[in-house]
Design a protein around this motif. Structure first.
Motif, PDB file in Angstrom:
ATOM      1  N   ASP A 129       0.836  -1.217   0.000  1.00  0.00           N
ATOM      2  CA  ASP A 129       0.000   0.000   0.000  1.00  0.00           C
ATOM      3  C   ASP A 129       0.862   1.255   0.000  1.00  0.00           C
ATOM      4  N   GLN A 145       0.896   4.119  -2.794  1.00  0.00           N
ATOM      5  CA  GLN A 145       0.611   5.505  -2.405  1.00  0.00           C
ATOM      6  C   GLN A 145       1.664   6.434  -3.009  1.00  0.00           C
ATOM      7  N   THR A 180       0.921   9.269  -6.026  1.00  0.00           N
ATOM      8  CA  THR A 180       1.066  10.709  -5.804  1.00  0.00           C
ATOM      9  C   THR A 180       2.287  11.301  -6.515  1.00  0.00           C
TER      10      THR A 180
END
Ligand code: SF4
Ligand code: SF4
Lengths: 386, 429
Positions: free
Chosen positions: B21, B25, B29
């Motif tokens: 995860d 992430q 981004t």
């Protein structure tokens, strides 16, 4: 039959014979002679020649051989040339080899070297890593030393050292061969009605199967005879054929294409024409060969060189040969060829150059469908260009 | 202390989820935050160097694999095929091409645009794949040549002239890569940060080996295919980071606990197996089940070697000469960790069969991957005739669900186990 027709017929018979009679003849004359086999695409044959060793290009077996034993050793989803080359060896047809070199062109070829090592424990099998990082400041030095390593193995095998002078002599001989091949291609490009692609192709292919001294003599003879040919220019479109850098299309496939088009340039057996200029004979000969590989060379999907973006190189080939269209082929199961095909097609679309996309296999035997596709393509173009 | 044991069971899975995860992430981004992204591959990732320049690192082989495990690879494959990619081309390439063409929207998040691509020649397809991004994004592509397994004669040894020549080439390229990273990332190279990352890799490699070695135990505490794919993922994504090392410490602790409690990966281990190649990810669970139904456990796989970072036994960077040592270890990995397990795996397989008490080898021919699969039928035959090692050959793909023929595969698997069972009966074991 006239002299030229006879020579061409003999050459064709030679290249279609999976028993490699020209190599066997050489060995009869040189009973102690050693033979180095090398897989596609490029190998510096001068290094072998300089030790008195015969370099022989292993180019698969086309449809001349039923693949029996190799099928049990190599997965079915691998291109045909890798399997048929192994079949040539497993069936004893390459029993004269003292060494087999596989340039690291692709995953299938590299993997096949492992198969050869396991199946022929007495044969020296070697992967040759030709640089892909052509922009590295060390690439040429690396390649020079890699050639030196191969030269060392060949020296030991031949019981003879490879001197700078012997290398220079070999380079000069191969320069002459490349010059003659360029001339052959010039004739085909400028007067394709005098020399067909099948003829030029078989003549080129013979280079990988016979001593270069003999091949030079063969080309000289043919180049003398071709201009005397009585043939008329026909109304055919001029195309470039791209996709023959490794696995070879069947001769009958080329024949079908040339019935409808003039193939004015191609990448068939590009490894034999890889170096596009003379290699200097002065200075360090191995360094010269390494430099030439990097800096004076053609292009193919299996060499990475950002200085030669492949789509741009193809467009240049089309432009320089005065072609009106392109035939973009790739062998079945050929990862690099099929990937490059996408790139070529995009570039041709952007440049609005008509093109026909084909997939082939060396052992293809039925061409009816192909004939229809090629004829339709050629006719529609002739109509458009008229 | 008394609660520690049971808490450890399941900790690895939790930690792997957390790390994956975290990675997604960061990927998702990256474009927004303007952080440059580098694309690289599992065989020779150079994550140590990329980390120094704070690149977000995308491993497209892993993102492709994840689409398949999620059951969503087909749409991407079809998008690539519509674009012109042949059904015969590597499935990983096509999933990624499809992903790039569909706006880089992945089931797990957003894949960033590449600012840099680093590809080794350990799979030649890496190079063609990199050229696709080069055309699409006009980004710099650095191909790092790792001349490696040569066939007869040449050895990966500092005494060999070939190896020394290769080493000089690799070292020169590493320096050139660093210079390129400086230009792309717009920051100077910091050798101390490289040392830190390399020290982490040393620690991770040690734990990684401990983890794999625990599967010599009977019953095997993990499945080298099911858990192996997670280990492989983390070892690449977090190579050179403390989280990566920590993950393998957690895994080691959990496995030791499992061994202490006698918990095997299957309730009743009957056959110990080795996988040569990769699994079929669109049917991953089923792939493993077909073997587990017979009490068959994959105790090791070539995949954990060549795709797991190329860590060899005794792997250790010398931090006093970081670049030289990086070149040296990278080249050893290329020879012995990447190319030998693919092109000449027979001796390693035979040795693992002995040391891991393996009953048979499953050779999985991956249709679109010649790198791992082209010579498998021959290896199987070689091991059968030389060492009398039973081998099963099955064929499908790593990401293409259309190539999974369950009935046929199941028949073969069942027949293989029946043969193993009768072999055992004959041997009186
Ligand atoms: S035809 Fe293609 S896949 Fe086959 S050996 Fe040649 S380059 Fe490799
Ligand atoms: S060919 Fe095989 S090793 Fe290479 S990228 Fe594709 S799946 Fe990976």
């Amino acid at each position: 039959m006239d002299e030229l027709a006879e020579v061409l017929e003999e050459t064709r018979a030679l290249v279609e014979d999976p028993d490699l009679p020209s190599v066997r003849r050489w060995l009869e004359r040189n009973p102690q002679g050693k033979v180095v086999g090398h897989f596609q695409v490029y190998f510096p044959e001068e290094v072998a020649h300089a030790a008195g060793v015969l370099p022989v290009r292993i180019m698969g077996a086309g449809s001349a051989l039923q693949i029996r034993q190799a099928d049990a050793r190599i997965a079915a989803f691998v291109c045909s040339i890798v399997r048929s080359s192994l079949e040539l060896a497993l069936s004893g047809r390459l029993d004269f080899l003292s060494m087999f070199v596989v340039p690291s062109i692709c995953d299938a070829a590299r993997n096949s070297c492992g198969v050869w090592v396991r199946n022929f424990p007495n044969l020296t099998c070697r992967v040759l890593y030709l640089p892909h990082n052509t922009g590295s400041s060390y690439a040429a030095t690396y390649l020079r030393d890699e050639y030196r390593g191969i030269a060392g193995i060949i020296e030991e095998m031949a019981g003879r050292s490879i001197t700078d002078d012997s290398l220079r002599t070999s380079i000069a001989l191969f320069n002459e061969n490349r010059r003659l091949l360029r001339e052959l291609y010039r004739v085909k490009r400028e007067t394709p009605w005098l020399l067909s692609t099948v003829e030029a192709y078989t003549l080129t292919r013979a280079a990988g199967l016979m001593p270069r001294e003999e091949h030079n003599a063969l080309l000289r003879r043919v180049l003398d005879l071709v201009p005397q040919r009585q043939a008329k220019r026909q109304d055919k479109i001029r195309v470039v054929f791209e996709g023959g850098f490794c696995e070879q299309p069947p001769l009958d496939m080329l024949a079908v294409i040339q019935d409808a088009c003039y193939i004015v340039d191609d990448d068939l057996l590009i490894g034999l024409r890889w170096l596009i200029e003379d290699v200097p004979t002065e200075g360090d000969p191995l360094a010269n060969l390494a430099r030439a590989y990097l800096d004076q060379s053609s292009y193919s999907p299996v060499q990475r060189d950002p200085r030669k973006p492949k789509a741009q190189m193809l467009l240049r080939r089309i432009r320089e040969s005065g072609a009106e269209a392109a035939i973009i082929a790739a062998p079945k199961m050929c990862e690099p060829g099929l990937e490059e095909q996408v790139n070529y097609i995009r570039a041709l679309e952007a440049a609005e150059i008509p093109h026909l996309v084909l997939e082939f296999e060396e052992k293809m035997a039925v061409f009816e469908q192909l004939r229809m596709e090629v004829e339709t393509f050629a006719e529609s173009l002739l109509f458009e260009l008229a | 202390m008394t609660n520690e044991g049971p808490e450890r069971i399941g900790a690895t899975r939790k930690e792997s989820r957390r790390l994956l995860d975290l990675w997604w992430q960061e990927m998702t981004t990256a474009d927004e935050t303007g952080r440059p992204a580098a694309y690289t591959f599992v065989m020779g990732s150079l994550n140590e160097i990329l980390r120094v320049f704070d690149f977000t690192v995308n491993f497209p082989e892993i993102t492709a694999l994840q689409t398949a495990i999620r059951g969503q690879s087909l749409g991407f494959l079809q998008a690539a095929e519509d674009y012109g990619y042949s059904p015969d081309i590597c499935g990983y390439v096509k999933v990624d091409v499809g992903l790039q063409l569909k706006g880089r929207d992945h089931p797990h998040g957003k894949v960033p645009r590449p600012s840099l691509v680093v590809a080794t020649n350990m799979c030649n397809t890496y190079i063609k794949w990199a050229e696709f991004w080069e055309h699409l994004y006009q980004c710099p592509v650095f191909v790092l040549d790792l001349p490696a397994w040569r066939g007869t004669g040449a050895e990966a040894s500092l005494d060999s002239q070939t190896f020394q020549n290769d080493l000089r080439y690799v070292e020169a390229q590493l320096r050139e890569l660093i210079a390129l990273c400086e230009r792309v990332a717009g920051k100077p190279f910091d050798v101390d940060r490289l040392r830190e990352a390399m020290a982490e890799v040393n620690r991770m490699a040690e734990c990684y080996h401990d983890v794999l070695a625990l599967n010599r135990r009977r019953p095997a505490p993990f499945n080298a295919v099911r858990e192996g794919v997670v280990y492989q993922g983390i070892s690449n994504l977090f190579r050179g980071s403390p989280e990566g090392t920590r993950f393998f410490e957690v895994a080691r602790e959990e496995l030791r606990e499992r061994i202490r409690l006698g918990i095997g990966t299957v309730p009743d281990e009957k056959f110990r197996l080795l996988l040569s190649g990769t699994a079929c990810y669109p049917y991953f669970r089923r792939f493993v089940e077909l073997f587990e139904e017979w009490g068959g456990v994959f105790v090791h796989s070539t995949y954990t070697v060549f795709a797991g970072g190329g860590f060899l036994p005794g792997f250790a960077y010398d931090l006093t000469r970081p670049i030289e040592s990086l070149a040296e270890q990278l080249l050893y990995s290329a020879w012995l960790g990447f190319s030998t397990p693919m092109f000449s795996p027979q001796e390693w397989l035979a040795q693992t069969v002995r040391e891991w008490s393996v009953d048979g080898i499953c050779f999985h021919g991956v249709k679109s991957c010649r790198t791992t699969s082209a010579g498998l039928p021959d290896v199987r035959e070689w091991l059968r005739t030389r060492y009398d090692i039973p081998g099963l050959f099955i064929q499908s793909d790593l990401v293409d669900p259309r190539l999974w023929a369950e009935a046929q595969i199941k028949n073969r698997v069942d027949a293989f186990f029946e043969a193993l069972a009768s072999r055992r009966a004959v041997a009186g074991r």
